[in-house]
Design an enzyme around this catalytic site. Sequence first.
Site, mmCIF file in Angstrom:
data_model
loop_
_atom_site.group_PDB
_atom_site.id
_atom_site.type_symbol
_atom_site.label_atom_id
_atom_site.label_comp_id
_atom_site.label_asym_id
_atom_site.label_seq_id
_atom_site.Cartn_x
_atom_site.Cartn_y
_atom_site.Cartn_z
ATOM 1 N N GLU A 93 0.806 -1.232 0.000
ATOM 2 C CA GLU A 93 0.000 0.000 0.000
ATOM 3 C C GLU A 93 0.836 1.279 0.000
ATOM 4 O O GLU A 93 0.492 2.233 0.691
ATOM 5 C CB GLU A 93 -0.949 -0.012 1.217
ATOM 6 C CG GLU A 93 -1.920 -1.161 1.171
ATOM 7 C CD GLU A 93 -2.805 -1.259 2.416
ATOM 8 O OE1 GLU A 93 -4.019 -1.420 2.258
ATOM 9 O OE2 GLU A 93 -2.267 -1.199 3.541
HETATM 10 C C1 ACM Z 1 -2.025 -5.431 4.191
HETATM 11 O O1 ACM Z 1 -3.073 -5.920 4.652
HETATM 12 N N1 ACM Z 1 -1.931 -4.132 3.978
HETATM 13 C C2 ACM Z 1 -0.881 -6.254 3.836
#
Ligand code: ACM
Length: 520
Positions: free
Chosen positions: A328
């Site tokens: 992310e």
């Molecule tokens: C995640 O759940 N951001 C790896």
Amino acid sequence: MLVLLFSCKPEKEPRVLNLPKTDLSTADLIPKPVSLKATYSAFPLDQFTAIRTTPDSLGFPEVGKFLAEKIKQITQLQVPVNTEFPEQESVVYIKQSDSLSKLNKESYGLRINKDSIILNAASAEAAFRGVQTLRQLLPLKANDSIIDYPVWPIASGALNDTPFFEYRGAMLDVARHFFTVEDVKKYIDLLAYYKYNVLHLHLTDDQGWRIEIKSWPKLTEIGGETEVGNEPGGFYTQEDYKAIVAYAAQHHMTIVPEVDMPGHTNAASVAYPFLNGNGKTPKIYRGTQVGFSTFDTRKDTVYSFIDDVVREISAITPGPYFHIGGDESHVTQKDDYIYFVNKVEQIVQKYDKKMIGWDEVATADIDTTSIAQFWQSQKNAELAVAKNLKVIMSPAKKAYLDMKYDLKSEYGLNWAGYVPVNTAYVWKPEAYENIPREHILGIEAPLWSETISTISELEYLAFPRAIGYAELNWSQPEQRDWENYKVRLGNQAPFLELMEVNYYPSPLIDWKTQNKAIKE
Ligand code: ACM
């Protein structure tokens, strides 16, 4: 002289115990072993029992002592380990076996007879797994009707066992909310009972930094003080972390440390603003949004900082892995992200660790020794396979312990959907298209802590689902069966209650509980 000694030994009448008929094939073992044969009698665990292990430096005596300790917790019996025991008549032997070690380092065989138990194991690690099986066969209550002292009859028979996957993991997010060393130890106790061998600690995120780095003290001086909401945070000193690693090692579990980067780094950038690359002044963050932070990927000083962090953590991490996160990073430019992952991979390798990253890292030019953790994008996982990487299976829709069970769940999120106890169990990690079995290390079940801050809340989300992943990880695919598993799971209630685990009493399961509130 020898003859004299022998003649001094009091003659003892062999015990004649009226042991109950048993059936090992109906035992509530989770995970289910590879093969099992019942012989319908029992081994009498009682005051005449002793443990004898291969007397070497390979860790077998410690496994024997672990078993004795667990027996004592349930029975109050003081079972001697590797002492002279003229009194003892029923013996548990824990032995190293060369033929098993050729098969798999965690393979073991258990023979339970009327006067002995023989646990043959490839290694101390394998013996430890076998000891968990034995613990699951130990009745929680004595049978007092056999003779005038308590006896715990253990169902007789033979079983052979070996794991399906080599990496059987759980992840705990100690960054969104901090969990103490004692909390982590309890989680290790429970996971070890179900034959997990990896605990991954998500040590850093936007909301906090949880591991002391001596060369960069503000990381915890500032980043250790905050977490999601208004709670006080916390962090592990390096001594605390070593205590967790040592406790895990006693349970034959590996700790995988994660420092999440280049995104999820707000707490680090608040402590040391030169790290920040999103063009804003970093401010303390106690919310639950993701994707707004990034390191400055083009500054040499950022890589010197990362080198120190990886060096210090690697020095106190005996396991082979270092997890760099990599998920992310929405405000990191694509080419900057690739440049960053490649540089950090080199740093990880410089300290003799294998890099693990969330599935996004497969988009960088990473080495085949690195590992991708499939959590959201099957495309990324397939890309990892195409690049000949190994993959850890954590698909959120099936394996995220922080997803709510159902509409009524008190804690958890639902961005990947609800994950009731059957959904968590009824899937085939080895059967994803384009992710062949040979590329899969195993399942890891992540527990993110945005909505939980106590061990009891942790237990609510982890149990019973973590028990299902244990079976998917260890047992052969043909051994897994929901209807059969459901019964064995319901019969875990007395153990979970003994351990004071606040498990979610899913209505899908007929819990064999002693707890009236759950029965009604
Ligand atoms: C995640 O759940 N951001 C790896």
